[in-house]
Design a protein around this motif. Structure first.
Motif, PDB file in Angstrom:
ATOM      1  N   GLY A 166       0.796  -1.216   0.000  1.00 45.83           N
ATOM      2  CA  GLY A 166       0.000   0.000   0.000  1.00 45.83           C
ATOM      3  C   GLY A 166       0.832   1.271   0.000  1.00 45.83           C
ATOM      4  O   GLY A 166       0.312   2.353   0.243  1.00 45.83           O
ATOM      5  N   GLU A 167       2.137   1.124  -0.260  1.00 44.78           N
ATOM      6  CA  GLU A 167       3.035   2.290  -0.208  1.00 44.78           C
ATOM      7  C   GLU A 167       3.329   2.884  -1.569  1.00 44.78           C
ATOM      8  O   GLU A 167       3.287   4.091  -1.750  1.00 44.78           O
ATOM      9  CB  GLU A 167       4.377   1.882   0.429  1.00 44.78           C
ATOM     10  N   VAL A 168       3.663   2.045  -2.524  1.00 43.61           N
ATOM     11  CA  VAL A 168       4.233   2.508  -3.785  1.00 43.61           C
ATOM     12  C   VAL A 168       3.229   2.382  -4.919  1.00 43.61           C
ATOM     13  O   VAL A 168       2.717   1.302  -5.183  1.00 43.61           O
ATOM     14  CB  VAL A 168       5.509   1.705  -4.138  1.00 43.61           C
ATOM     15  N   GLY A 169       2.942   3.492  -5.583  1.00 50.27           N
ATOM     16  CA  GLY A 169       2.123   3.455  -6.781  1.00 50.27           C
ATOM     17  C   GLY A 169       0.637   3.282  -6.548  1.00 50.27           C
ATOM     18  O   GLY A 169      -0.143   3.307  -7.489  1.00 50.27           O
ATOM     19  N   VAL A 170       0.212   3.100  -5.294  1.00 54.70           N
ATOM     20  CA  VAL A 170      -1.204   2.910  -5.002  1.00 54.70           C
ATOM     21  C   VAL A 170      -1.862   4.275  -4.827  1.00 54.70           C
ATOM     22  O   VAL A 170      -1.363   5.130  -4.101  1.00 54.70           O
ATOM     23  CB  VAL A 170      -1.383   2.069  -3.712  1.00 54.70           C
ATOM     24  N   ASP A 171      -2.994   4.451  -5.473  1.00 51.64           N
ATOM     25  CA  ASP A 171      -3.679   5.747  -5.413  1.00 51.64           C
ATOM     26  C   ASP A 171      -4.618   5.784  -4.214  1.00 51.64           C
ATOM     27  O   ASP A 171      -5.837   5.859  -4.349  1.00 51.64           O
ATOM     28  CB  ASP A 171      -4.450   5.977  -6.713  1.00 51.64           C
ATOM     29  N   LEU A 172      -4.043   5.705  -3.014  1.00 53.04           N
ATOM     30  CA  LEU A 172      -4.806   5.804  -1.770  1.00 53.04           C
ATOM     31  C   LEU A 172      -4.801   7.247  -1.275  1.00 53.04           C
ATOM     32  O   LEU A 172      -3.839   7.981  -1.492  1.00 53.04           O
ATOM     33  CB  LEU A 172      -4.188   4.919  -0.684  1.00 53.04           C
ATOM     34  N   ASP A 173      -5.858   7.598  -0.568  1.00 57.91           N
ATOM     35  CA  ASP A 173      -5.927   8.945   0.011  1.00 57.91           C
ATOM     36  C   ASP A 173      -6.530   8.835   1.406  1.00 57.91           C
ATOM     37  O   ASP A 173      -7.743   8.915   1.587  1.00 57.91           O
ATOM     38  CB  ASP A 173      -6.775   9.856  -0.879  1.00 57.91           C
ATOM     39  N   ALA A 174      -5.650   8.614   2.391  1.00 53.25           N
ATOM     40  CA  ALA A 174      -6.101   8.492   3.775  1.00 53.25           C
ATOM     41  C   ALA A 174      -6.178   9.871   4.431  1.00 53.25           C
ATOM     42  O   ALA A 174      -5.439  10.793   4.053  1.00 53.25           O
ATOM     43  CB  ALA A 174      -5.147   7.598   4.561  1.00 53.25           C
ATOM     44  N   ASP A 175      -7.062  10.004   5.417  1.00 58.10           N
ATOM     45  CA  ASP A 175      -7.147  11.262   6.170  1.00 58.10           C
ATOM     46  C   ASP A 175      -6.032  11.361   7.203  1.00 58.10           C
ATOM     47  O   ASP A 175      -5.505  12.457   7.453  1.00 58.10           O
ATOM     48  CB  ASP A 175      -8.505  11.355   6.864  1.00 58.10           C
ATOM     49  N   HIS A 176      -5.690  10.216   7.810  1.00 54.87           N
ATOM     50  CA  HIS A 176      -4.648  10.188   8.841  1.00 54.87           C
ATOM     51  C   HIS A 176      -3.889   8.875   8.716  1.00 54.87           C
ATOM     52  O   HIS A 176      -4.358   7.931   8.061  1.00 54.87           O
ATOM     53  CB  HIS A 176      -5.251  10.309  10.245  1.00 54.87           C
ATOM     54  N   ALA A 177      -2.732   8.807   9.383  1.00 59.47           N
ATOM     55  CA  ALA A 177      -1.915   7.594   9.306  1.00 59.47           C
ATOM     56  C   ALA A 177      -1.274   7.285  10.640  1.00 59.47           C
ATOM     57  O   ALA A 177      -0.874   8.182  11.383  1.00 59.47           O
ATOM     58  CB  ALA A 177      -0.843   7.738   8.236  1.00 59.47           C
ATOM     59  N   VAL A 178      -1.178   5.984  10.923  1.00 54.95           N
ATOM     60  CA  VAL A 178      -0.407   5.454  12.044  1.00 54.95           C
ATOM     61  C   VAL A 178       0.556   4.445  11.437  1.00 54.95           C
ATOM     62  O   VAL A 178       0.149   3.598  10.642  1.00 54.95           O
ATOM     63  CB  VAL A 178      -1.310   4.771  13.082  1.00 54.95           C
ATOM     64  N   MET A 179       1.830   4.517  11.787  1.00 49.85           N
ATOM     65  CA  MET A 179       2.789   3.631  11.129  1.00 49.85           C
ATOM     66  C   MET A 179       3.945   3.275  12.034  1.00 49.85           C
ATOM     67  O   MET A 179       4.219   3.964  13.027  1.00 49.85           O
ATOM     68  CB  MET A 179       3.310   4.280   9.850  1.00 49.85           C
ATOM     69  N   ASP A 180       4.614   2.185  11.676  1.00 47.90           N
ATOM     70  CA  ASP A 180       5.857   1.846  12.359  1.00 47.90           C
ATOM     71  C   ASP A 180       7.002   2.543  11.645  1.00 47.90           C
ATOM     72  O   ASP A 180       6.798   3.286  10.681  1.00 47.90           O
ATOM     73  CB  ASP A 180       6.047   0.324  12.434  1.00 47.90           C
ATOM     74  N   LEU A 181       8.205   2.309  12.104  1.00 50.02           N
ATOM     75  CA  LEU A 181       9.371   2.966  11.528  1.00 50.02           C
ATOM     76  C   LEU A 181       9.844   2.203  10.295  1.00 50.02           C
ATOM     77  O   LEU A 181       9.879   0.965  10.273  1.00 50.02           O
ATOM     78  CB  LEU A 181      10.495   3.015  12.564  1.00 50.02           C
ATOM     79  N   ALA A 182      10.213   2.936   9.270  1.00 51.00           N
ATOM     80  CA  ALA A 182      10.779   2.365   8.049  1.00 51.00           C
ATOM     81  C   ALA A 182      11.844   3.325   7.540  1.00 51.00           C
ATOM     82  O   ALA A 182      11.888   4.489   7.949  1.00 51.00           O
ATOM     83  CB  ALA A 182       9.688   2.169   6.999  1.00 51.00           C
ATOM     84  N   PRO A 183      12.744   2.887   6.658  1.00 49.04           N
ATOM     85  CA  PRO A 183      13.708   3.822   6.065  1.00 49.04           C
ATOM     86  C   PRO A 183      13.002   5.006   5.430  1.00 49.04           C
ATOM     87  O   PRO A 183      11.848   4.917   5.006  1.00 49.04           O
ATOM     88  CB  PRO A 183      14.433   2.965   5.032  1.00 49.04           C
ATOM     89  N   MET A 184      13.694   6.130   5.337  1.00 47.68           N
ATOM     90  CA  MET A 184      13.060   7.395   4.973  1.00 47.68           C
ATOM     91  C   MET A 184      12.418   7.356   3.590  1.00 47.68           C
ATOM     92  O   MET A 184      11.369   7.978   3.378  1.00 47.68           O
ATOM     93  CB  MET A 184      14.086   8.536   5.043  1.00 47.68           C
ATOM     94  N   ASP A 185      13.008   6.637   2.638  1.00 46.91           N
ATOM     95  CA  ASP A 185      12.388   6.596   1.315  1.00 46.91           C
ATOM     96  C   ASP A 185      11.035   5.897   1.367  1.00 46.91           C
ATOM     97  O   ASP A 185      10.086   6.309   0.696  1.00 46.91           O
ATOM     98  CB  ASP A 185      13.314   5.931   0.290  1.00 46.91           C
ATOM     99  N   ALA A 186      10.917   4.850   2.205  1.00 51.22           N
ATOM    100  CA  ALA A 186       9.624   4.184   2.378  1.00 51.22           C
ATOM    101  C   ALA A 186       8.653   5.087   3.134  1.00 51.22           C
ATOM    102  O   ALA A 186       7.449   5.112   2.832  1.00 51.22           O
ATOM    103  CB  ALA A 186       9.812   2.862   3.120  1.00 51.22           C
ATOM    104  N   MET A 187       9.147   5.835   4.119  1.00 52.17           N
ATOM    105  CA  MET A 187       8.283   6.761   4.857  1.00 52.17           C
ATOM    106  C   MET A 187       7.686   7.800   3.903  1.00 52.17           C
ATOM    107  O   MET A 187       6.501   8.149   4.000  1.00 52.17           O
ATOM    108  CB  MET A 187       9.077   7.458   5.957  1.00 52.17           C
ATOM    109  N   ILE A 188       8.500   8.287   2.965  1.00 53.68           N
ATOM    110  CA  ILE A 188       8.006   9.289   2.016  1.00 53.68           C
ATOM    111  C   ILE A 188       6.899   8.692   1.144  1.00 53.68           C
ATOM    112  O   ILE A 188       5.900   9.358   0.851  1.00 53.68           O
ATOM    113  CB  ILE A 188       9.171   9.815   1.164  1.00 53.68           C
ATOM    114  N   GLN A 189       7.063   7.444   0.745  1.00 55.45           N
ATOM    115  CA  GLN A 189       6.013   6.795  -0.046  1.00 55.45           C
ATOM    116  C   GLN A 189       4.730   6.671   0.771  1.00 55.45           C
ATOM    117  O   GLN A 189       3.631   6.921   0.272  1.00 55.45           O
ATOM    118  CB  GLN A 189       6.475   5.411  -0.504  1.00 55.45           C
TER     119      GLN A 189
END
Length: 901
Positions: free
Chosen positions: A335-358
């Motif tokens: 659900g990170e790369v190339g998916v046309d999602l539009d969430a209002d808010h997010a909760v996430m664990d830690l990932a490398p910065m390039d993945a965080m940006i996605q």
């Protein structure tokens, strides 16, 4: 610049960068790269290419759109398919696309999804002149470009390489994730030969592109655009939280998500964590369980289709109507790369910065409201990483420092000697040698330190935390101000590209030979943390019967009744091995079928003590009773039988005693004798029990298979009729592509003679044609390949054409139309019994030499492309398409277009 129909198709006016890209495409120039922020509409590059093509731009007819994540393929294809559907409301564009094509079609642009081998869409192969968009992963499209399509057989490997390597423009989304593939794109461009149609070209798309050359970037006009400005500036307020361990982290993520309202996405790095969050959130929000969903790359197609139609998925679509109800979606990297999602808010664990940006690009994607972004960091795991890094620096640095001191000492001694004019030459030489020795030891210490260095992903996590601690807003505008060196240091280190040498391409293109060239380094580059190969899983009730019938029967059955997307789950090879081992342990003995990376079918009766077969990039067919699937997610621990979802209203399998459908007489069928359970032998034909595969509409993909399943067609066709019709279809394709007259005549002549070798009485007997008019195609019946003794009808066709004085290209196209003659026919059994051995040997040797000469002249991809044109015409006619849609093809000299569109 005005972009015709763009607003009508997309629903909004183009951004300035899209206007600049369109102007470039209209001039026939594909930029090297586009550096556009997430949410900036990068996928519209496909639409812009199509509109420019329709307006006369000298661009490739096919577009390959490559995404890094397998879960994104279908959604990306859905977005492009929606644009094509909207495009039908623009009659001028539709007419122009139809004018480019050889044949009419239901859609002005064909959309194909490449999933691997038998599961591929095939419609895009039928008319190489019609514009088409193909969507797939790096593995699926990259392997095809290199004559090695994962899951493809011999014939289709060359066909797909030709169609993708010639007259194709490739767009690589999120290119920063695939530097190895970027290197391959540039290498392919360097080896292209344009010919009658453009050679291969590629463009990379990314929000963090560092490419040089002709790069399209956002400029002042883009940053001032109201819609794009809103998307870039929407506040995304960052909050960091700590948890001492995994369990606490997951619990805190559930608590935080439950307190948020609207559409809330939860991102985690593993499927295990996603399932734990899904169960935890459903337990906490008991009354709202139906508004909680899960998305991972391993979800089976049937369950994915159900989820895509659910209210949960719709609640995350950018164009949704925003209501008062809340929804929660748990996602992994799918659900990170190339998916046309539009969430209002997010909760996430830690990932490398390039993945965080996605991930952040899927939060308030359209900029309609400020968002909260909550990151819960497992400090226990992070502390362990930091300790490993500290220990590494302390232990690994000591030998380096000691070696550096020795180097300095040796250098100082040498400098002291050089300062003394009377120093003996031998002393200086000894000092120089001592310095070289210490420098070599230092280099060795540095290399040992590099080898002992912790995984780059762990280093990236620690630096990501340091970077996040400096941020309060993680909007696209805020992220664009992060210094490039800091962003690179906090991102997961990607692979280094591997050079693609012409000699490697020559070896890969020998699709009829058994040349094994490792593809992973060419596709993904060299990395300290390479990704594991994937495996497709497919559960069917008829696997035991096909295993009993043997691999040859399974080849035909799987070709006619190929796996559809709803049947497939895709998993890393480790998961596949675990699932298979658990199933064998439960069942003691497990029948299974494997279609390996080279398209070969293996039938196994696997026992618990036996070694597991190789599965990398394979499709694994398991019996339904093997278990291994829970709620659509592969699970080695699940023992429950898996629902077989292969049968539809358009196709079915009939066991003995089953009632056939009322449309069976008009269907394509294949009968597989079921061996006698007691002695394993076939029953007498009169008493044979059969497993019957029934397909309502002929699948043109059959024409690309390696076995004699290609004898099946929509309707019976005599050899003479089939040959004439294929020649006419090939001529139409060649004319639509504006082939030079000499090439066009060679293609038409090869198409007219490609199947003449089927006229041999030996082949007709094997096809159950007992006298009368020679046949090329049948709708029903059993083929008896054992009667052929290895004879290949293409070789018979080749020798017929040689006697008729055909030119070199015509001869090669005939010889190669089922993937042989790359480089030749080395097996004497392929020559058949009728030609004297001396003449057959000469013909076989000439075929191999001819292939080498033509490949040197035309280049690997252009030669394969010309072969593909004949194969496309053959498939089109076998499917009966030339007798539908008002196509008039009786006169091969007249390219009579359709009388009705």
């Amino acid at each position: 610049m005005t972009i015709p129909a763009f607003a009508q198709i997309t629903g909004h006016a183009p951004y300035p960068w899209q206007e600049r890209l369109y102007a470039s495409l209209l001039a026939g120039t594909l930029p090297t790269a586009a550096d556009v922020s997430t949410g900036g509409g990068k996928t519209t590059a496909v639409l812009l290419h199509l509109i420019a093509l329709a307006n006369g731009a000298p661009l490739a007819r096919r577009i390959a759109y490559v995404v890094d994540r397998r879960a994104v393929v279908d959604q990306t294809a859905s977005v492009i398919r929606h644009w094509v559907e909207r495009l039908t409301s623009c009659p001028d564009l539709v007419r122009r696309f139809d004018d480019l094509a050889a044949f009419p079609a239901k859609a002005p642009v064909i959309i194909g999804v490449l999933r691997g081998g038998l599961a591929d869409d095939s419609e895009w192969r039928l008319d190489p002149a019609r514009p088409a968009v193909l969507v797939g992963t790096v593995d699926m499209i990259g392997s095809r470009l290199l004559f090695s399509g994962y899951g493809n057989g011999r014939s289709r490997r060359a066909m797909d390489a030709g169609l993708l390597g010639q007259d194709t423009a490739l767009y690589l989304d999120e290119a920063h994730l695939s530097p190895g593939f970027v290197g391959l794109i540039r290498a392919l461009e360097g080896q292209r030969i344009d010919g009658p149609r453009p050679g291969f070209r590629g463009m990379t798309l990314s929000a963090t592109d560092t490419a040089s050359g002709n790069v399209l970037r956002l400029d002042a006009a883009d940053l001032a655009h109201p819609e794009l400005r809103r998307r870039l500036d929407v506040p995304k307020m960052l909050q960091l939280e700590s948890a001492p361990d995994r369990a606490t982290r997951l619990q805190r993520m559930v608590e935080l998500a439950a307190e948020l309202s609207g559409s809330v996405v939860l991102y985690v790095r593993t499927v295990r964590d996603a399932i734990a969050l899904y169960n935890g959130l459903r337990k906490r929000l008991k009354g709202q369980a139906e508004r909680i969903g899960i998305l991972t790359g391993t979800l089976r197609g049937a369950e994915r289709e159900t989820f895509a139609a659910s209210s949960v998925w719709q609640a995350f679509q950018p164009q949704r109507l925003r209501g008062t109800e809340s929804y929660w979606l748990i996602a992994t990297a799918a659900g990170e790369v190339g998916v046309d999602l539009d969430a209002d808010h997010a909760v996430m664990d830690l990932a490398p910065m390039d993945a965080m940006i996605q991930r952040l690009g899927r939060v308030s994607r359209t900029g309609h409201r400020a968002a909260q972004v909550l990151v819960v960091i497992d400090t226990g795991a992070l502390d362990k990483i930091n300790k490993r890094l500290e220990d590494f620096e302390r232990k690994a640095q000591k030998p380096v420092e000691a070696a550096q001191e020795k180097v300095e000492e040796a250098r100082a001694k040498l400098e002291a000697l050089e300062a003394e004019p009377k120093t003996a030459t031998k002393k200086r030489a000894a000092a120089e040698k001592a310095l070289e020795k210490q420098q070599a030891k230092l280099q060795q210490a540095l290399e040992q330190k590099a080898e002992a260095e912790p995984p780059p992903s762990e280093i990236a996590l620690t630096r990501t935390v340091q970077l996040l601690e400096t941020l309060t807003d993680v909007s696209p505008s805020a992220l664009r101000h992060i210094p490039a060196d800091q962003l690179a240091a906090a991102s997961e280190q990607r692979a280094t590209p591997v050079p693609l040498h012409p000699e490697t391409v020559q070896a890969l293109s020998l699709t009829a030979a058994h040349v094994e060239v490792p593809l992973e380094p060419l596709l993904h580059g060299v990395s300290l943390e390479p990704e594991a190969p994937d495996v497709y899983l497919c559960w069917r009730w008829d696997v035991p019967q096909l295993v009993a019938a043997g691999a040859a029967a399974a080849v035909d059955a799987l070709a006619l009744f190929r796996p559809e997307p709803q049947e497939l789950a895709r998993v890393p090879i480790q998961t596949a091995n675990e699932l298979l081992a658990a199933a064998v342990k439960r069942c003691a003995e497990l029948p299974l079928l494997i279609r390996d990376a080279r398209g070969r079918i293996q039938a196994h009766q696997l026992k618990a003590e036996e070694r597991l077969p190789a599965l990398a990039y394979a499709t694994l067919f398991l019996p339904s009773h093997a278990g291994g699937l829970r709620d659509g997610l592969p699970d080695p621990k699940s023992a429950a039988p898996v629902e077989d979802v292969a049968d539809t209203t358009e196709r079915m399998r009939l066991a003995p005693g089953d009632t056939p459908p009322d449309w069976i007489d008009a269907a394509t069928t294949l009968s597989i004798p079921i061996p006698d359970a007691e002695n394993g032998a076939d029953l007498d034909e009169a008493d044979a029990r059969e497993l019957v595969y029934v397909v309502r509409h002929y699948d043109a993909a059959l024409a690309g298979e390696d076995s004699d399943i290609t004898r099946l067609a929509l309707k019976p066709q005599t050899l003479e009729d089939h040959s004439q019709r294929v020649s006419a279809a090939a001529r139409r394709i060649g004319e639509a592509l504006a082939l030079p007259p000499a090439l066009l005549e060679s293609l038409a002549a090869a198409s007219a003679g490609h199947d003449s070798g089927k006229g041999l009485r030996l082949w007709q007997r094997a096809a159950s044609v007992n006298g009368g008019t020679p046949m090329a195609k049948a709708r029903h019946g059993r083929f008896r390949p054992a009667l052929l003794g290895g004879y290949r009808h293409e070789f018979g066709s080749l020798t017929d054409a040689e006697r008729a004085g055909a030119d070199e290209l015509t001869l090669h196209l005939i010889a190669a139309h089922h993937g042989w003659s790359r480089p030749g026919f080395p097996d004497r059994r392929q020559w058949g019994p009728e030609l004297p051995p001396e003449l057959a040997t000469t013909a076989a040797q000439a075929a191999a030499a001819r292939y080498g000469q033509l490949q040197a002249q035309l280049g690997p991809w252009q030669l394969a492309w010309l072969e593909a044109l004949l194969k496309a015409a053959d498939a089109f006619v076998s499917a009966g398409r030339d007798q539908h849609n008002g196509i008039v093809m009786a006169d091969t000299e007249d390219k009579a277009h359709a009388v009705d569109h």
